[in-house]
Write a protein that holds these residues in place. Sequence first.
Motif, PDB file in Angstrom:
ATOM      1  N   VAL A  27       0.847  -1.191   0.000  1.00 20.11           N
ATOM      2  CA  VAL A  27       0.000   0.000   0.000  1.00 20.11           C
ATOM      3  C   VAL A  27       0.883   1.242   0.000  1.00 20.11           C
ATOM      4  N   GLY A  28       0.609   2.156  -0.911  1.00 21.76           N
ATOM      5  CA  GLY A  28       1.252   3.468  -0.913  1.00 21.76           C
ATOM      6  C   GLY A  28       0.219   4.506  -0.503  1.00 21.76           C
ATOM      7  N   PHE A  29       0.586   5.349   0.428  1.00 20.73           N
ATOM      8  CA  PHE A  29      -0.381   6.296   1.001  1.00 20.73           C
ATOM      9  C   PHE A  29       0.299   7.628   1.245  1.00 20.73           C
ATOM     10  N   THR A  30      -0.349   8.717   0.842  1.00 22.86           N
ATOM     11  CA  THR A  30       0.110  10.051   1.208  1.00 22.86           C
ATOM     12  C   THR A  30      -1.072  10.746   1.834  1.00 22.86           C
ATOM     13  N   GLY A  31      -0.962  11.083   3.116  1.00 23.16           N
ATOM     14  CA  GLY A  31      -2.106  11.706   3.767  1.00 23.16           C
ATOM     15  C   GLY A  31      -1.829  11.970   5.227  1.00 23.16           C
ATOM     16  N   GLY A  55       3.700   4.870   4.044  1.00 23.13           N
ATOM     17  CA  GLY A  55       2.897   6.046   4.358  1.00 23.13           C
ATOM     18  C   GLY A  55       3.746   7.290   4.458  1.00 23.13           C
ATOM     19  N   GLU A  56       3.280   8.346   3.855  1.00 24.90           N
ATOM     20  CA  GLU A  56       3.916   9.665   4.010  1.00 24.90           C
ATOM     21  C   GLU A  56       2.874  10.490   4.733  1.00 24.90           C
ATOM     22  N   LEU A  57       3.179  10.871   5.991  1.00 23.02           N
ATOM     23  CA  LEU A  57       2.112  11.207   6.916  1.00 23.02           C
ATOM     24  C   LEU A  57       2.115  12.652   7.414  1.00 23.02           C
ATOM     25  N   SER A  58       3.117  13.050   8.150  1.00 28.14           N
ATOM     26  CA  SER A  58       3.039  14.330   8.846  1.00 28.14           C
ATOM     27  C   SER A  58       4.443  14.884   8.990  1.00 28.14           C
ATOM     28  N   SER A  59       4.609  16.174   8.772  1.00 29.82           N
ATOM     29  CA  SER A  59       5.959  16.717   8.806  1.00 29.82           C
ATOM     30  C   SER A  59       5.929  18.197   9.129  1.00 29.82           C
ATOM     31  N   LEU A  60       6.767  18.610  10.086  1.00 30.01           N
ATOM     32  CA  LEU A  60       6.788  20.007  10.513  1.00 30.01           C
ATOM     33  C   LEU A  60       7.874  20.807   9.789  1.00 30.01           C
ATOM     34  N   ASN A  61       8.909  20.116   9.294  1.00 28.69           N
ATOM     35  CA  ASN A  61       9.936  20.752   8.465  1.00 28.69           C
ATOM     36  C   ASN A  61      10.578  21.987   9.092  1.00 28.69           C
ATOM     37  N   PRO A  62      11.334  21.787  10.156  1.00 29.24           N
ATOM     38  CA  PRO A  62      11.986  22.927  10.801  1.00 29.24           C
ATOM     39  C   PRO A  62      12.980  23.619   9.878  1.00 29.24           C
ATOM     40  N   LEU A  63      13.141  24.907  10.093  1.00 28.79           N
ATOM     41  CA  LEU A  63      14.065  25.733   9.301  1.00 28.79           C
ATOM     42  C   LEU A  63      14.821  26.608  10.292  1.00 28.79           C
ATOM     43  N   VAL A  64      16.122  26.710  10.117  1.00 33.08           N
ATOM     44  CA  VAL A  64      16.952  27.492  11.032  1.00 33.08           C
ATOM     45  C   VAL A  64      17.623  28.625  10.265  1.00 33.08           C
ATOM     46  N   GLY A 108      11.490  10.078   5.647  1.00 36.99           N
ATOM     47  CA  GLY A 108      12.154  10.433   6.896  1.00 36.99           C
ATOM     48  C   GLY A 108      11.594   9.552   7.981  1.00 36.99           C
ATOM     49  N   SER A 109      12.151   9.679   9.172  1.00 38.41           N
ATOM     50  CA  SER A 109      11.698   8.834  10.257  1.00 38.41           C
ATOM     51  C   SER A 109      10.267   9.202  10.656  1.00 38.41           C
ATOM     52  N   TRP A 110       9.612   8.301  11.347  1.00 37.11           N
ATOM     53  CA  TRP A 110       8.270   8.524  11.863  1.00 37.11           C
ATOM     54  C   TRP A 110       8.222   9.834  12.642  1.00 37.11           C
ATOM     55  N   PRO A 111       7.161  10.640  12.487  1.00 34.35           N
ATOM     56  CA  PRO A 111       5.941  10.374  11.723  1.00 34.35           C
ATOM     57  C   PRO A 111       5.969  10.900  10.292  1.00 34.35           C
ATOM     58  N   SER A 112       7.120  11.353   9.794  1.00 32.65           N
ATOM     59  CA  SER A 112       7.090  11.875   8.424  1.00 32.65           C
ATOM     60  C   SER A 112       6.796  10.740   7.447  1.00 32.65           C
ATOM     61  N   THR A 113       7.459   9.592   7.623  1.00 35.17           N
ATOM     62  CA  THR A 113       7.025   8.383   6.933  1.00 35.17           C
ATOM     63  C   THR A 113       7.189   7.243   7.931  1.00 35.17           C
ATOM     64  N   ASN A 114       6.728   6.054   7.559  1.00 38.21           N
ATOM     65  CA  ASN A 114       6.824   4.944   8.501  1.00 38.21           C
ATOM     66  C   ASN A 114       7.903   3.972   8.083  1.00 38.21           C
ATOM     67  N   SER A 115       8.790   4.392   7.222  1.00 39.33           N
ATOM     68  CA  SER A 115       9.728   3.417   6.701  1.00 39.33           C
ATOM     69  C   SER A 115      10.950   4.122   6.167  1.00 39.33           C
ATOM     70  N   GLN A 116      11.895   3.327   5.694  1.00 40.80           N
ATOM     71  CA  GLN A 116      13.135   3.910   5.178  1.00 40.80           C
ATOM     72  C   GLN A 116      12.990   4.204   3.690  1.00 40.80           C
ATOM     73  N   HIS A 117      11.805   4.584   3.285  1.00 41.49           N
ATOM     74  CA  HIS A 117      11.540   4.701   1.868  1.00 41.49           C
ATOM     75  C   HIS A 117      11.514   6.145   1.395  1.00 41.49           C
ATOM     76  N   THR A 118      11.332   6.261   0.108  1.00 42.32           N
ATOM     77  CA  THR A 118      11.083   7.550  -0.515  1.00 42.32           C
ATOM     78  C   THR A 118       9.901   7.380  -1.450  1.00 42.32           C
ATOM     79  N   SER A 119       9.104   8.418  -1.602  1.00 43.84           N
ATOM     80  CA  SER A 119       8.039   8.329  -2.592  1.00 43.84           C
ATOM     81  C   SER A 119       8.289   9.260  -3.764  1.00 43.84           C
ATOM     82  N   VAL A 120       9.429   9.900  -3.791  1.00 44.34           N
ATOM     83  CA  VAL A 120       9.814  10.728  -4.934  1.00 44.34           C
ATOM     84  C   VAL A 120      11.251  10.367  -5.306  1.00 44.34           C
ATOM     85  N   GLY A 121      11.522  10.316  -6.587  1.00 46.30           N
ATOM     86  CA  GLY A 121      12.870   9.956  -7.036  1.00 46.30           C
ATOM     87  C   GLY A 121      12.897   8.500  -7.453  1.00 46.30           C
TER      88      GLY A 121
END
Lengths: 506, 506
Positions: B218-222, B245-254, B448-461
């Motif tokens: 299953v591939g999921f983005t949500g 799953g690609e789930l949730s991400s806050l994406n910090p910026l410094v 990325g690590s949980w919760p951004s995704t649940n695995s060592q995968h990528t869904s782009v590239g």
Amino acid sequence: MTDALTTTDPRTGETHDTALVATSDAAVGAAAAAAAKSFAALRWTGRAWRAGLLEALADALEAARDELVAVADRETGLGAARLTGEVGRSAFQFRLFAEALRDGGYLEATIDHAGETPIGPGPDLRRMLIPIGPVAVFGSSNFPFAFSVAGGDVASALAAGNPVIIKAHGSHLETSAATFVTLSAAATGYGAPSATLGIVYGTQAGRALVADPQVRAVGFTGSLDGGRALLSIIESRPDPIPFYGELSSLNPLVVTPAAARDRGDAVAEGLFGSFTLGSGQFCTKPGLAFVPAGDAGDAIVRQLADRARAAEPGVLLNERIGTSFGEIRERLVERGRARVVAMGSGERAQGFHATPTVLELDAAAVTPDVTEEAFGPLIVVARYATTADVFTALDAVPDSLTATIHAQPDESALIDELVRELVPRAGRVVFNGYPTGVRVAWAQHHGGSWPSTNSQHTSVGVSAIRRFLRPVAYQDAPAHALPVELRDGASDVPRRIDGVLTLPTA
Amino acid sequence: MTDALTTTDPRTGETHDTALVATSDAAVGAAAAAAAKSFAALRWTGRAWRAGLLEALADALEAARDELVAVADRETGLGAARLTGEVGRSAFQFRLFAEALRDGGYLEATIDHAGETPIGPGPDLRRMLIPIGPVAVFGSSNFPFAFSVAGGDVASALAAGNPVIIKAHGSHLETSAATFVTLSAAATGYGAPSATLGIVYGTQAGRALVADPQVRAVGFTGSLDGGRALLSIIESRPDPIPFYGELSSLNPLVVTPAAARDRGDAVAEGLFGSFTLGSGQFCTKPGLAFVPAGDAGDAIVRQLADRARAAEPGVLLNERIGTSFGEIRERLVERGRARVVAMGSGERAQGFHATPTVLELDAAAVTPDVTEEAFGPLIVVARYATTADVFTALDAVPDSLTATIHAQPDESALIDELVRELVPRAGRVVFNGYPTGVRVAWAQHHGGSWPSTNSQHTSVGVSAIRRFLRPVAYQDAPAHALPVELRDGASDVPRRIDGVLTLPTA
């Protein structure tokens, strides 16, 4: 009354206290925290440094070989010859991962320079794999070295740059402790962070380890039930982590009519050797053999039976395996309505033993009831009239680590047909050989669809390292901020640059 | 009363019946069975054939661009310019996977010839990756093309050789249906098996799809909640399957002190553009920016606020997102005790809209309460005095798809320190840029690590394809039984032969 954990000699059934106690939940937490602390240093070590670490572990393992084999033989009954070979195999495995580190291809270093693309300008992107953090490894009962403290999960997780915490298998606690002391001292002597390797004891400690927030992945080789139990702990974590389980496998084997006719004797001899190797306690044991109906097939079955009846009882690893083997054998006979060709017996005055069992049924009678894995020296022979019978029967068989074809060279159309049916059902397809004896090599694969494993992984061979890595990409990074493998210029690792694979230049 | 599914124009809130109905459980089962049947043919197709299929899909998508963009604009309010670009990106993605197929490196073809090894003779082993079977793909709300019916999960699963069944996102049903008709006709025209692509509609159909025994991944983005719900269905299957799953991400910026001082205006402008792009509805939206205390940082905050107050309301994708965005904003202000620098408002007479919100707090006040992802145009600015404040705050922030550093070239020690802290927390680290705008390329990583995704995968590239492949090894196979890529002699794919990586020779 003592809290000491006990160990049992499976040859005699005699149990004695070890100097070990079950690791408390608090101690598991401390071990995981220490591993996380070591990871902060270990993750930035270079490939050459880690290759040296693995080689130091290999050297130490070999130096302690005789002492380790003696302990393991007492605890497993597997015999000094097999165990000596297993130590050698484990040392080889550490060295193979050292070679993989020096090669660097496992990093999957990839560089896309900034530039125009068909959909607009793109930034500079550079990607490679990095370690994930502390890995929990569950040792298996049947490989006290090669799938235990000195095993492939440990070697590949360490190679990746992760600390490892081992949950010692209860069936060879003293072997685990002695191996751990050996490897741990070597790691310390090499200068590795202090908690690069850790170990915990006891079932509850294993549960606590899988639940620990610092643990980033779990490697497990064991039973389907055991794997399910750990998976359910992972499911209840706030952050699910990868679980790499190698669980259950029936390993079907097909003998074609020509193979039965032209070399039935050799097939019977090889097959007997394979399903009784290590008292049948291999995840790759051929548990179901498709043998043609008719005289040539009859002769194979007869020879299997003769060999089984003449066999000395082999030692089983522990009481649980001994009891469960007897129960499964009974179920296969009753529910599977199999004919008993040779009924093994394990009864001795003491210890856990079994002689080989050969069951037979018609391929049409292969139902899920006869596909239970019997961990021990048992084979079910399914007799078939047509290849279609084999394929229909295989639909009732769960996917396996391996599938094997015995065929003659002039049967190429039949071989191609078998390949098309077996490749979808197995992780490795063996031709005119036997699935036991798993070569440790770059091209090896030890995995398969559920229930043989729960993932697209392998736990043997170089690509096992990828289970314990994750990708990271750097966008428009200055050179000093990049790992050396991702900087422009000469490189000692293979890289894909702007879509083109390039070999090492340094 | 009708069973028709409805669709809503988010600009007006107006809802109308579509010509679609929710797919029944029986119809989902039939779709999965048809996909499995198509897989029996699709799995043996060659790389060149599948490359041609992907190119046919890309061509068809581009040919239908205007029509598809018009439908999608009505359903998503994302605007014709953005949607036109997204169709182009999706077509490019199909073509990139066609290129990857022709390259063949993704197969990881590996050959170890039979021979002596340090631990005895080894058999001939040959390994490569093969497709896994029907893949379920859940379209996302915010990318009606690039993460939906024409998206990366679909392209990579198809490239691997798997049929795909898409669960259309309820927020753009007509776009999904129109895209599906376009791609499906192109596949049929190309000669693909009839159920190479399938589609289902409705929440219950999605559940049934994930539970279906024929579905292999299953591939999921949500959302995190949506992903958790599907994971729990997988956990109750007799055979767990991979969930990407690609789930949730806050994406910090410094923003470093020197960057704030030397180019604060540009940073404010770029940051504003990034967190409000697509009304802030990107998984890579920077949701938390660390800005130094003091005048230069004050100026950045002031400029963000000025831009926010001057902004026209942007359209949100649907009512659920609109409602939830307001609720999360309220929680961040109340629980996070953030100062409101610019309070966006979304109130219009009709539809779902929002103007940008800028919140501010001290880095010391960054707790898990302020790390909830607000899917919409909102940014939390954390003001810091020392770099140590940033690192302490980051400990409260879940791992993300991306992390971004704005620094000046003369801050190389600081940059290195930031890299060491941010690489462990993110899938992609961006330097002096913005995380939105994900280049589709070989080196990309979207995970990325949980919760951004649940695995060592990528869904782009390109490496996204590996999620839908598994390894198989052939032991001592005759040449005719091997895939062409594993036969001795010249080859058009890179291979590792006896441990040595070799480039294509044909």
